[in-house]
Structure formats: C-alpha cells, structure tokens
Design an enzyme around this catalytic site. Structure first.
Site, PDB file in Angstrom:
ATOM      1  N   LYS A  54      51.022 -26.734  31.919  1.00 13.68           N
ATOM      2  CA  LYS A  54      51.697 -27.785  31.144  1.00 13.68           C
ATOM      3  C   LYS A  54      53.208 -27.771  31.445  1.00 13.68           C
ATOM      4  O   LYS A  54      53.832 -28.829  31.614  1.00 13.68           O
ATOM      5  CB  LYS A  54      51.462 -27.572  29.645  1.00 13.68           C
ATOM      6  CG  LYS A  54      50.025 -27.859  29.231  1.00 13.68           C
ATOM      7  CD  LYS A  54      49.683 -27.363  27.831  1.00 13.68           C
ATOM      8  CE  LYS A  54      48.188 -27.524  27.578  1.00 13.68           C
ATOM      9  NZ  LYS A  54      47.733 -26.985  26.304  1.00 13.68           N
ATOM     10  N   GLN A  98      50.087 -23.495  21.309  1.00 14.18           N
ATOM     11  CA  GLN A  98      48.861 -23.219  22.067  1.00 14.18           C
ATOM     12  C   GLN A  98      47.894 -22.414  21.200  1.00 14.18           C
ATOM     13  O   GLN A  98      48.251 -21.363  20.677  1.00 14.18           O
ATOM     14  CB  GLN A  98      49.214 -22.445  23.355  1.00 14.18           C
ATOM     15  CG  GLN A  98      48.040 -22.200  24.270  1.00 14.18           C
ATOM     16  CD  GLN A  98      47.482 -23.484  24.896  1.00 14.18           C
ATOM     17  OE1 GLN A  98      48.232 -24.363  25.304  1.00 14.18           O
ATOM     18  NE2 GLN A  98      46.174 -23.598  24.952  1.00 14.18           N
ATOM     19  N   ASP A 121      50.288 -32.984  20.673  1.00 14.32           N
ATOM     20  CA  ASP A 121      48.844 -32.727  20.792  1.00 14.32           C
ATOM     21  C   ASP A 121      48.053 -33.678  19.889  1.00 14.32           C
ATOM     22  O   ASP A 121      46.839 -33.795  20.022  1.00 14.32           O
ATOM     23  CB  ASP A 121      48.537 -31.286  20.357  1.00 14.32           C
ATOM     24  CG  ASP A 121      48.124 -30.407  21.526  1.00 14.32           C
ATOM     25  OD1 ASP A 121      47.865 -30.958  22.614  1.00 14.32           O
ATOM     26  OD2 ASP A 121      48.048 -29.174  21.339  1.00 14.32           O
TER      27      ASP A 121
END
Ligand code: NAD
Length: 283
Positions: A54, A98, A121
């Site tokens: 990412k 994460q 997200d």
C-alpha cells in the site's frame, strides 16, 4: 459460450494512473499533497507485506507516505492516542489501521475512532451507515473495485438480478449495498441459504465473496452471466477463487480470474479514496 476475461491488472493500473494524474492536478492547483497514514501494530508478516505494498503504491501515485509503526506490545491507549493525533493532523488525508491488531486490543473499537472523512478503508460504523443511507462518503475498497470492474466493462447494473454470495462487513454486505444503490435487484446468499444453486443461477451478475475454494460451479451460473470472484484461497494447487474458473468460463459471458481479477483493484481504490478524502477535508 467462452467467457471473456475481466483483467483486474489492466483496470487497476488504469485507476492508479488516473489517480496519479488527478493527484498531480490537485497539487498543481495549490492544494496540500494528499497523505496516507497506514498504521501497523506489531510485526505480523502478512500484514507487513500488505502495508508495504500500500505504501509503495501511494508513493507511485504522488501521495505522501505517512506510515506509523507501533510495537506489538503497545497498549490499546497508545493506539487510541496515535489515531487521535492522526485524526487532528491536517497533513493526514487518510488513516488505515491494518487489521488484525494484536490480541490485547479491540480492532473494531480502534477502527471506529477514525473520522469518516479520513476513513479510506470505508469500514467504520459511520461509513457503513452513510453507505446504507446512500449518502456520499468513503466506500470500502474491495467492493468499490468490484463496481469499477463492472463499469469498466460496460455491464448494465440498473435492473440486473445481482446475487452476492457472502455477507461479511468487509465485502458481501457493502458490495450488495453498492449494487442496490445502482438499482440492481440484489439477493444476498450465505452459509445458511437453502438451494444456493437455485439462487445463484438467477443472477445476471454473480459476486462470490466466500472463502471456499471453487464453491460455485457451472450449475450455479446462468448462461451469459457476469461472474466476479472476490475469493482468495491458498490451496496445494496455488491461489484459487470461490468459483470453478474452468467450468464457469464455459457458461458465463465475463469472468474475473484469481489471481489477477478483483485482487489488484483493492489498492487502486484505496489510492482513489485517499484523494477523495483529501478533497473532503479541503471542503
Ligand atoms: P468472511 O469469512 O468474513 O465471510 C464469508 C461469507 O461467506 C460469510 O458471510 C458466510 O456466510 C459465507 N459462506 C461461508 N460458507 C458458505 C457456503 N458454503 N455457502 C454460502 N455462503 C457461505 O470472508 P470475507 O472477508 O468476506 O472474504 C471472502 C473471500 O474474499 C475470502 O476468500 C477473502 O480472502 C477474499 N477477499 C479478497 C479481497 C481482495 O481481493 N482484495 C479482499 C477481501 C477479501
């Protein structure tokens, strides 16, 4: 019929190039460079690999890499404090915690601290609520990637029978909501669905997000259907999806392979979300 392949590597690369061009134009217009703060707690090897890819994709798109790494024995309070700092920092457009976080922490409580305008997200309760209400906001990346693939191939969503297999908060539910918002007639199937074959074979658009290797075969697919396979399953034969690709390719009109279908879309949509987040904060 032999299905045409939906190539996620090609579509993902196009999205990434478009985001890079839009970021450059945004900065050239005098705006602050978008920045993504990935937050990794501990050293889970799989999470470290995901976060590294990412970060690399961010830098390639001209987005500032504002990565944060906390030791695995950190307290929940330390992560709360970090997320609050990032939430208040104008250089940070997007925050991505994460998951999974170490056992002593509550991932969902921590995720919920991310402000909706920085929730790249799209997984916080507020973002899920905005999606459910059809109010603009940041949408989850993998489901957005599914819609992008359908749009790229000119698949008619409005009025289509769409069946989503899987009802997770990460994929199944949000992709179903996004299809509904685009005026598909949506059915969600799951582990307790009776007659999965009968339900799936109604679909013009069939989305599999289950996590069971090759669960859906030719008998689940109507002739000419579009089949999107979100599943990623590690088997002795390598990575396979939730769809029996060989068998279903003989029936469907369009199909995503695994790997190389939905997978490459997730990071591409994360980059787009980071730019959208920067725009939301500038408003
Ligand atoms: P999950 O385990 O949270 O949810 C799976 C869903 O499948 C559940 O709702 C369950 O009811 C349903 N299910 C299980 N067995 C079933 C059966 N026999 N028949 C019908 N439904 C059944 O999984 P998830 O997080 O939604 O992920 C699903 C798959 O997508 C996994 O393979 C995952 O690795 C993959 N995935 C890929 C990406 C990507 O491409 N970037 C992103 C997220 C998830």
């Amino acid at each position: 019929m032999t299905a045409a392949i939906i190539d996620g590597k090609v579509v993902g690369a196009k999205v990434r190039a478009a985001v890079a061009a839009d970021v450059a134009a945004w900065v050239a217009a005098g705006n602050r460079q978008p920045g993504l703060a990935t937050v990794l707690v501990g050293d889970d090897p799989a999470s470290a690999v995901y976060v590294a890819s990412k970060r690399k994709a961010c830098v390639e798109a001209g987005i500032a890499d504002l990565h944060q790494h906390l030791p695995g024995d950190s307290s929940q309070e330390a992560v709360v404090e970090l997320i609050q700092q990032l939430a208040a920092d104008p250089a940070v457009s997007g925050i991505l915690l994460q998951l999974p976080v170490p056992k002593q922490m509550h991932g969902s409580e921590l995720t919920a601290l991310i402000p909706a305008k920085k929730d790249v997200d799209g997984l916080t309760p507020v973002s899920a609520g905005l999606l459910a209400l059809g109010v603009p906001g940041l949408r989850p990346c993998t489901p957005s990637g599914v819609i992008e693939l359908l749009d790229h191939h000119g698949v008619q969503i409005e009025g289509a029978e769409a069946v989503v297999v899987g009802r997770s908060d990460l994929v199944g539910k949000p992709v179903a909501q996004m299809l509904l918002q685009r005026s598909a007639t949506v059915t969600i199937a799951h582990s307790r669905t009776r007659d999965l074959e009968g339900v799936c074979s109604r679909a013009d658009i069939l989305v599999a997000a289950v996590g069971v290797p090759r669960l859906l075969g030719a008998g689940h697919v109507k002739a000419g259907a579009v089949v999107i396979d979100v599943g990623i399953n590690r088997t002795d034969a390598g990575l396979v999806g939730d769809v029996d690709f060989e068998a279903v390719s003989a029936v469907a009109s369009l199909i995503t392979p695994v790997p190389g279908g939905v997978g490459p879309m997730t990071i591409a949509m994360l980059l787009r979300n980071t730019l959208i987040a920067a725009e939301l904060q500038a408003q």
